[in-house]
Design an enzyme around this catalytic site. Structure first.
Site, mmCIF file in Angstrom:
data_model
loop_
_atom_site.group_PDB
_atom_site.id
_atom_site.type_symbol
_atom_site.label_atom_id
_atom_site.label_comp_id
_atom_site.label_asym_id
_atom_site.label_seq_id
_atom_site.Cartn_x
_atom_site.Cartn_y
_atom_site.Cartn_z
ATOM 1 C CD GLU A 132 -3.289 -0.241 2.101
ATOM 2 O OE1 GLU A 132 -4.401 -0.744 1.972
ATOM 3 O OE2 GLU A 132 -2.976 0.429 3.094
ATOM 4 C CG HIS A 185 8.112 -29.600 0.353
ATOM 5 N ND1 HIS A 185 8.789 -30.781 0.114
ATOM 6 C CD2 HIS A 185 8.730 -29.016 1.413
ATOM 7 C CE1 HIS A 185 9.756 -30.906 1.009
ATOM 8 N NE2 HIS A 185 9.752 -29.844 1.814
ATOM 9 C CE LYS A 203 -12.606 0.999 1.181
ATOM 10 N NZ LYS A 203 -12.116 2.046 2.062
#
Ligand code: PA5
Length: 445
Positions: free
Chosen positions: A287, A308, A422
């Site tokens: 951010e 792995h 948003k």
């Protein structure tokens, strides 16, 4: 007392220590911008002096934690992003790995409001039906959808369970001093509150009540956490001697590696306890830097687990990445591998060795292998996992992300990109005021 330190010897094939030192020295001018408040985002610099500024609040935070621990066996901490990750990172790094399963008396801290998943909250309510719980709700803006929904549902559940008055005694709100729906709710219902200062952004707020109250609730020592952060402030904030300032070195090294063409940084911890530290770090750097088409993409793996799965790509895939390994010198507990008479699993060569020794050799082996596969590696050494060193580590990263943002010439303290989803979500859900945008979006579906 030892400090956390940075080891750059495994970047040597790509950039020399001398180059990093010189670039770090050049970058030390950004410390002046931070300390004088002359750089971008200068209205969000409250975190710089938090290790001192928070001291007067520690007693109240501890007292509130003690109260909630005495009236309940569980606290649900509601928040998202910067109002969630710091607390979780500290708690997971320093608590018993299986604390919810512990039989001994303890206080469980459970997180909610960091997703909108119906199953998650339904499952949580099933557990809370049988628990005597409290709620800490954290939102700086007081209007973020995910925690607001979780709070509405859990507040309703708690009020039905214990009554409105008793619920109010065990709900704490951490939010803005004046504005936002959460502030109004807290005032109407008489919840105890803590303030998130205007000049501290979410991802830099772990040393405010946002991080400290949940950490204190889990039984950890917040004074030690702050003390560790203070020691790192002393080491970094006004230290323009690059070679002894780990935040400057780290910021310089990762930016030089970026300039050499590696735009993905993978945080690798060799203990699952650091999983959420990587999550917090990803938000902090992602951010802070990811704007204006710039920034290093922060990713993370848990070692040796991910050797792995992702190990193959790191070793041998596109050479677009570098690693930052977190190396913890001494584990908190001791466990040795037993000898077996017939050695049926062929592990007797390890008998008598501690698991940490095996893990340490896995770490060295991985470092050499990835280096051989042309992966530059920065190593951050931590003496052991405790409150003091976690406080050091978090302030170290905060300082490095601020310097790194200035090196990249972005504002490391805003997050304009977070708004886009948003607006679309509100429009699609017909939130009042978003009708026109909703119509346009729906035409695109
Ligand atoms: O770092 C940030 O600012 C964000 O991640 C916020 O912390 C997050 O969106 C939550 O916001 P708020 O605390 O206003 O609910």
């Amino acid at each position: 007392m030892e400090n956390i330190s940075i080891n750059l010897k495994n970047t040597g094939k790509f950039i020399s220590f001398e180059e990093i030192g010189a670039y770090a020295q050049l970058s030390s001018r950004h410390l002046d911008s931070l300390n004088s408040g002359s750089g971008p985002g200068n209205d969000f610099l409250g975190w710089l002096s938090l290790p001192d500024d928070i001291l007067p609040q520690l007693e109240k935070i501890e007292k509130t934690a003690k109260h909630l621990r005495s009236v309940s066996d569980t606290t649900v901490v509601i928040g998202i992003g910067g109002s969630y990750l710091g607390a979780r990172a500290v708690i997971e790094a320093l608590s018993h790995t299986f604390s919810p399963l512990l039989k001994t008396k303890h206080h469980d801290v459970i997180f909610a409001g960091q997703n909108i998943c119906e199953d998650y909250l339904s499952d949580l309510i099933e557990i809370l039906d049988g628990r005597n719980y409290s709620i800490v709700v954290i939102s700086k803006s007081g209007t973020t959808t995910e925690p607001a929904i979780a709070f509405r549902i859990l507040r309703d559940h708690l009020e039905k369970k214990v009554g409105k008055l008793a619920a109010a005694e065990r709900i704490i709100a951490i939010t803005d001093a004046k504005k936002g729906a959460l502030r109004s709710l807290a005032e109407t219902n008489g919840y105890e509150t803590f303030i998130i200062p205007d000049n501290i952004g979410g991802r830099y707020s772990v040393l405010t009540p946002v991080g400290l109250l949940p950490v204190a609730l889990s039984g950890l020592d917040i004074k030690m956490l702050v003390k560790g952060a203070k020691s790192m402030e002393d080491l970094t904030r006004r230290n323009k001697n690059a070679t002894s300032n780990p935040s400057l070195l780290y910021a310089a090294a990762r930016n030089l590696i970026l300039q050499g063409g590696r735009s993905i940084e993978i945080m690798a911890g060799f203990t699952p306890r650091l999983h959420f530290m990587s999550e917090w770090w990803k938000q902090l750097f992602g951010e802070s830097e990811g704007k204006d088409g710039k920034g290093i993409f922060p990713a993370s793996v848990d070692m040796t687990t991910d050797l792995h799965s992702m190990g193959q790509y790191i070793q041998d895939g596109q050479r677009i990445l570098f690693e930052t390994m977190i190396s913890v010198k001494s584990p908190g507990k001791k466990l040795t591998i037993p000898m077996e008479k017939d050695d049926s699993d062929e592990l007797n060569y390890l008998a008598g060795k501690r698991l940490s020794e095996v893990n340490h050799n896995a770490e060295i082996g991985t470092t050499i292998a990835h280096n051989d596969g042309n992966v530059p590696i920065i190593t951050i050494n931590i003496p052991t996992l405790n409150e003091y060193y976690i406080g050091q580590l978090m302030y170290f990263f905060e300082m490095a992300s601020a310097i790194s943002g200035y090196i990249l010439d972005v504002n490391p303290f805003d997050q304009p990109g977070v708004e886009a989803y948003k607006k679309n979500m509100f429009a699609l859900l017909n939130k009042p005021g978003f009708e026109e945008a909703g119509k346009k979006l729906k035409e695109r579906l």
